[in-house]
Design a protein around this motif. Structure first.
Motif, PDB file in Angstrom:
ATOM      1  N   ALA A 335       0.877  -1.175   0.000  1.00 21.96           N
ATOM      2  CA  ALA A 335       0.000   0.000   0.000  1.00 21.96           C
ATOM      3  C   ALA A 335       0.908   1.218   0.000  1.00 21.96           C
ATOM      4  N   ARG A 336       0.818   2.034  -1.077  1.00 18.90           N
ATOM      5  CA  ARG A 336       1.692   3.213  -1.181  1.00 18.90           C
ATOM      6  C   ARG A 336       0.842   4.472  -1.144  1.00 18.90           C
ATOM      7  N   VAL A 337       1.270   5.415  -0.299  1.00 15.65           N
ATOM      8  CA  VAL A 337       0.515   6.664  -0.183  1.00 15.65           C
ATOM      9  C   VAL A 337       1.466   7.806  -0.546  1.00 15.65           C
ATOM     10  N   ARG A 338       1.002   8.753  -1.369  1.00 18.21           N
ATOM     11  CA  ARG A 338       1.863   9.890  -1.713  1.00 18.21           C
ATOM     12  C   ARG A 338       0.998  11.111  -2.001  1.00 18.21           C
ATOM     13  N   SER A 339       1.666  12.264  -1.924  1.00 18.05           N
ATOM     14  CA  SER A 339       0.948  13.500  -2.182  1.00 18.05           C
ATOM     15  C   SER A 339       1.241  13.916  -3.626  1.00 18.05           C
ATOM     16  N   VAL A 340       0.193  14.163  -4.398  1.00 16.97           N
ATOM     17  CA  VAL A 340       0.355  14.563  -5.809  1.00 16.97           C
ATOM     18  C   VAL A 340      -0.449  15.840  -6.025  1.00 16.97           C
ATOM     19  N   GLY A 341       0.235  16.961  -6.230  1.00 15.07           N
ATOM     20  CA  GLY A 341      -0.466  18.242  -6.406  1.00 15.07           C
ATOM     21  C   GLY A 341      -1.322  18.524  -5.186  1.00 15.07           C
ATOM     22  N   ARG A 342      -2.599  18.786  -5.425  1.00 14.82           N
ATOM     23  CA  ARG A 342      -3.489  19.044  -4.283  1.00 14.82           C
ATOM     24  C   ARG A 342      -4.349  17.831  -3.959  1.00 14.82           C
ATOM     25  N   GLU A 343      -3.731  16.639  -4.184  1.00 13.47           N
ATOM     26  CA  GLU A 343      -4.452  15.394  -3.873  1.00 13.47           C
ATOM     27  C   GLU A 343      -3.531  14.446  -3.118  1.00 13.47           C
ATOM     28  N   VAL A 344      -4.130  13.542  -2.377  1.00 16.79           N
ATOM     29  CA  VAL A 344      -3.339  12.449  -1.794  1.00 16.79           C
ATOM     30  C   VAL A 344      -3.792  11.180  -2.513  1.00 16.79           C
ATOM     31  N   GLU A 345      -2.778  10.410  -2.958  1.00 15.35           N
ATOM     32  CA  GLU A 345      -3.075   9.231  -3.764  1.00 15.35           C
ATOM     33  C   GLU A 345      -2.683   7.975  -3.002  1.00 15.35           C
ATOM     34  N   VAL A 346      -3.575   6.985  -3.013  1.00 12.63           N
ATOM     35  CA  VAL A 346      -3.280   5.721  -2.333  1.00 12.63           C
ATOM     36  C   VAL A 346      -3.359   4.609  -3.374  1.00 12.63           C
ATOM     37  N   ALA A 347      -2.269   3.827  -3.476  1.00 11.59           N
ATOM     38  CA  ALA A 347      -2.260   2.731  -4.446  1.00 11.59           C
ATOM     39  C   ALA A 347      -2.052   1.411  -3.716  1.00 11.59           C
ATOM     40  N   VAL A 348      -2.868   0.420  -4.033  1.00 11.51           N
ATOM     41  CA  VAL A 348      -2.697  -0.912  -3.443  1.00 11.51           C
ATOM     42  C   VAL A 348      -2.310  -1.861  -4.578  1.00 11.51           C
ATOM     43  N   GLU A 349      -1.090  -2.403  -4.444  1.00 11.68           N
ATOM     44  CA  GLU A 349      -0.514  -3.157  -5.566  1.00 11.68           C
ATOM     45  C   GLU A 349      -0.335  -4.632  -5.196  1.00 11.68           C
ATOM     46  N   ASP A 350      -0.752  -5.506  -6.102  1.00 10.63           N
ATOM     47  CA  ASP A 350      -0.483  -6.931  -5.858  1.00 10.63           C
ATOM     48  C   ASP A 350       0.107  -7.566  -7.106  1.00 10.63           C
ATOM     49  N   HIS A 351       0.595  -8.786  -6.972  1.00 13.44           N
ATOM     50  CA  HIS A 351       1.163  -9.498  -8.123  1.00 13.44           C
ATOM     51  C   HIS A 351       0.403 -10.803  -8.319  1.00 13.44           C
ATOM     52  N   GLY A 352      -0.906 -10.666  -8.210  1.00 10.68           N
ATOM     53  CA  GLY A 352      -1.766 -11.849  -8.253  1.00 10.68           C
ATOM     54  C   GLY A 352      -2.306 -12.157  -9.633  1.00 10.68           C
ATOM     55  N   ILE A 353      -3.544 -12.652  -9.671  1.00 10.71           N
ATOM     56  CA  ILE A 353      -4.092 -13.190 -10.930  1.00 10.71           C
ATOM     57  C   ILE A 353      -4.382 -12.103 -11.977  1.00 10.71           C
ATOM     58  N   GLY A 354      -4.508 -10.835 -11.522  1.00 10.51           N
ATOM     59  CA  GLY A 354      -4.804  -9.761 -12.475  1.00 10.51           C
ATOM     60  C   GLY A 354      -6.245  -9.816 -12.949  1.00 10.51           C
ATOM     61  N   THR A 409      -3.104  -2.975  -9.710  1.00 10.54           N
ATOM     62  CA  THR A 409      -2.915  -1.847  -8.804  1.00 10.54           C
ATOM     63  C   THR A 409      -4.198  -1.041  -8.785  1.00 10.54           C
ATOM     64  N   PHE A 410      -4.826  -0.984  -7.631  1.00 14.73           N
ATOM     65  CA  PHE A 410      -6.016  -0.156  -7.447  1.00 14.73           C
ATOM     66  C   PHE A 410      -5.558   1.154  -6.809  1.00 14.73           C
ATOM     67  N   THR A 411      -5.933   2.282  -7.428  1.00 12.10           N
ATOM     68  CA  THR A 411      -5.499   3.577  -6.899  1.00 12.10           C
ATOM     69  C   THR A 411      -6.715   4.470  -6.675  1.00 12.10           C
ATOM     70  N   PHE A 412      -6.710   5.194  -5.559  1.00  4.51           N
ATOM     71  CA  PHE A 412      -7.714   6.257  -5.410  1.00  4.51           C
ATOM     72  C   PHE A 412      -7.033   7.532  -4.975  1.00  4.51           C
ATOM     73  N   SER A 413      -7.618   8.654  -5.379  1.00  2.00           N
ATOM     74  CA  SER A 413      -7.052   9.942  -4.967  1.00  2.00           C
ATOM     75  C   SER A 413      -8.172  10.794  -4.387  1.00  2.00           C
ATOM     76  N   VAL A 414      -7.809  11.549  -3.349  1.00  2.00           N
ATOM     77  CA  VAL A 414      -8.798  12.393  -2.667  1.00  2.00           C
ATOM     78  C   VAL A 414      -8.194  13.797  -2.558  1.00  2.00           C
ATOM     79  N   PRO A 415      -8.961  14.837  -2.872  1.00  2.00           N
ATOM     80  CA  PRO A 415      -8.399  16.191  -2.778  1.00  2.00           C
ATOM     81  C   PRO A 415      -8.128  16.591  -1.325  1.00  2.00           C
ATOM     82  N   THR A 416      -7.056  17.385  -1.135  1.00  2.41           N
ATOM     83  CA  THR A 416      -6.710  17.799   0.233  1.00  2.41           C
ATOM     84  C   THR A 416      -7.606  18.934   0.696  1.00  2.41           C
ATOM     85  N   GLY A 417      -8.245  19.616  -0.288  1.00  5.41           N
ATOM     86  CA  GLY A 417      -9.123  20.728   0.097  1.00  5.41           C
ATOM     87  C   GLY A 417      -8.328  21.999   0.361  1.00  5.41           C
TER      88      GLY A 417
END
Ligand code: ADP
Length: 422
Positions: A335-354, A409-417
């Motif tokens: 699970a990777r979390v990072r700040s991108v512009g005025r959003e925070v992005e969370v990505a959950v990555e696996d190496h499974g069946i796809g 990889t499922f990613t969601f981003s939420v604005p920081t406001g």
């Protein structure tokens, strides 16, 4: 008889008079153009060398120009009439506002939706034309920003629910499209009520069955060899399937509560990094049992987002749960979390069946499960629908990138406001 002859002569005279009038006014027009040409000595040369062809008598050239202009005018009139017919045939309301917010075009459905007699909207200001100020606000906002949309239920008797979309025209003015979504919303309400009632009805008996299954498993264990092993296996299976049913009903209730319970309140200031750590911890035992290792990558100084912490945690748990569920033994989920512009992005990555390309667009729909997942049997196909609803309520986005057999990889981003930097 005499009166008839006189009448005929009068009509002939009128027709001839009108024709003569037209010829005279056309002659006057050509005369005036010739006068203008005489005032401008260069014009003759320009006219003669124009696409009318060299060496043509200027008067002929002028006549041709006038004919061309009349033909073009006729064509424009025809195109306008044709466009009106097309606009009236389309089942959506279409309105064009001038830059001064006056209705320039409005088709028949637009009049019907706004409860006005046909043609009565033309020439009215937006304030007069739209019953609800929300429509006017949408139009204004589109004029300022380029595009805007919103939904409004008109408050006259049996007033429709309209989905209004507005776009600023690159030429001038603003176009508004109004779709009647009353029936769609009514059906959605009925469906949500049905699901809500059904899940409430199912919850009590299922909880009882689940409790009984749990007791049976306990008793079977106590009885040990007193009960044949095949029977013990079946009892355990009953408990697993019952738990699955209970989870399904809980998720159904959750979805209908989220969808019909009004907007999600964004009252918390959420640190998505810490939330990712907490959510991953909740699933560590489950991951260990599946032989999957979990890692979190989140910097400590992430900007906070305004949101509903419990709901965001639910999304994270669901994504990590899926990632573990579809990973092979020995796999890793990050699970990777990072700040991108005025959003925070969370990505959950696996190496499974796809996920096959064809399924990727649909997995956020309710009950949708990709083929392989269906074969595995686990899951309700509701988790991602809930996740999307929650993230969109935060003005965020959620998406998937996946390669079959390689992982997802499922990613969601939420604005920081935070306000936009000036
Ligand atoms: P559930 O997991 O309960 O079936 P979801 O809505 O969470 O429901 O997921 C819908 C479908 O999306 C799953 O059934 C599966 O086909 C696919 N899916 C979700 N996450 C993954 C993943 N990490 N890897 C592969 N497929 C996934």
């Amino acid at each position: 008889m005499d009166a008839l002859v006189v009448g005929f002569v009068v009509v002939q005279a009128l027709v001839l008079g009108a024709a003569a009038g037209l010829a005279i006014s056309r002659g006057r027009l050509i005369g005036r153009i010739r006068e203008l040409l005489a005032e401008d000595p260069d014009a003759n040369r320009r006219l003669a060398s124009s696409d009318m062809g060299d060496g043509i008598d200027p008067e002929v050239a002028v006549r041709r120009l006038v004919d061309r202009a009349s033909a073009a005018e006729r064509r424009t009139t025809q195109v306008t009439r044709d466009r009106s017919l097309l606009l009236d045939m389309i089942g959506v309301g279409i309105i064009r506002l001038t830059d001064e917010s006056v209705v320039e075009t409005a088709n028949i459905p637009a009049h019907q939706f706004l409860g006005r007699p046909a043609g009565s909207l033309i020439g009215r200001t937006a304030v007069e034309a739209f019953i609800d100020p929300v429509i006017e606000t949408i139009a204004e906002s589109a004029r300022e920003t380029g595009a805007a949309a919103g939904e409004v239920t008109l408050r006259y008797e049996d007033g429709p629910t309209l989905l209004v979309r507005a776009r600023r025209s690159p030429v001038s003015g603003t176009w508004l499209i109004m779709e009647d979504v009353s029936e769609l919303r009514r059906l959605q309400r009925i469906r949500a009520e049905f699901i809500d009632n059904l899940s409430h009805e199912l919850r009590t008996p299922l909880s009882t069955v689940s409790l009984l299954a749990e007791t049976l498993v306990g008793e079977a264990e106590l009885a040990g060899e007193g009960i044949p092993s095949r029977m013990r296996d079946r009892i355990t299976k009953i408990q697993v399937e019952t738990d699955h049913l209970v989870q399904m009903v809980e998720e159904l209730l959750d979805l209908s509560r989220i969808e019909s319970g009004g907007p999600i309140l964004l009252l918390d200031s959420v640190d998505l990094g810490r939330l990712a750590v907490a959510s991953v911890e909740r699933l560590r035992l489950f991951a260990e049992r599946q032989g999957v290792s979990l890692v979190v990558d989140a910097p400590p100084d992430l900007p906070r987002v305004r949101g509903a912490e419990e709901r965001l945690a639910q999304v994270l748990v669901n994504l990590v749960h899926n990632a573990v569920k579809f990973s092979p033994d020995g796999g890793e989920v990050a699970a990777r979390v990072r700040s991108v512009g005025r959003e925070v992005e969370v990505a959950v990555e696996d190496h499974g069946i796809g996920i096959p390309k064809a399924d990727q667009a649909r997995i956020f729909e309710r009950f949708y499960k990709a083929d392989k997942a269906r074969r595995r049997g686990a899951g309700t196909g509701l988790g991602l629908a809930i996740a999307r609803h929650v993230i969109e309520s935060h003005d965020g986005r959620i998406w998937v990138e996946s390669e079959e057999g390689q992982g997802s990889t499922f990613t969601f981003s939420v604005p920081t406001g935070e306000p936009e930097p000036v």
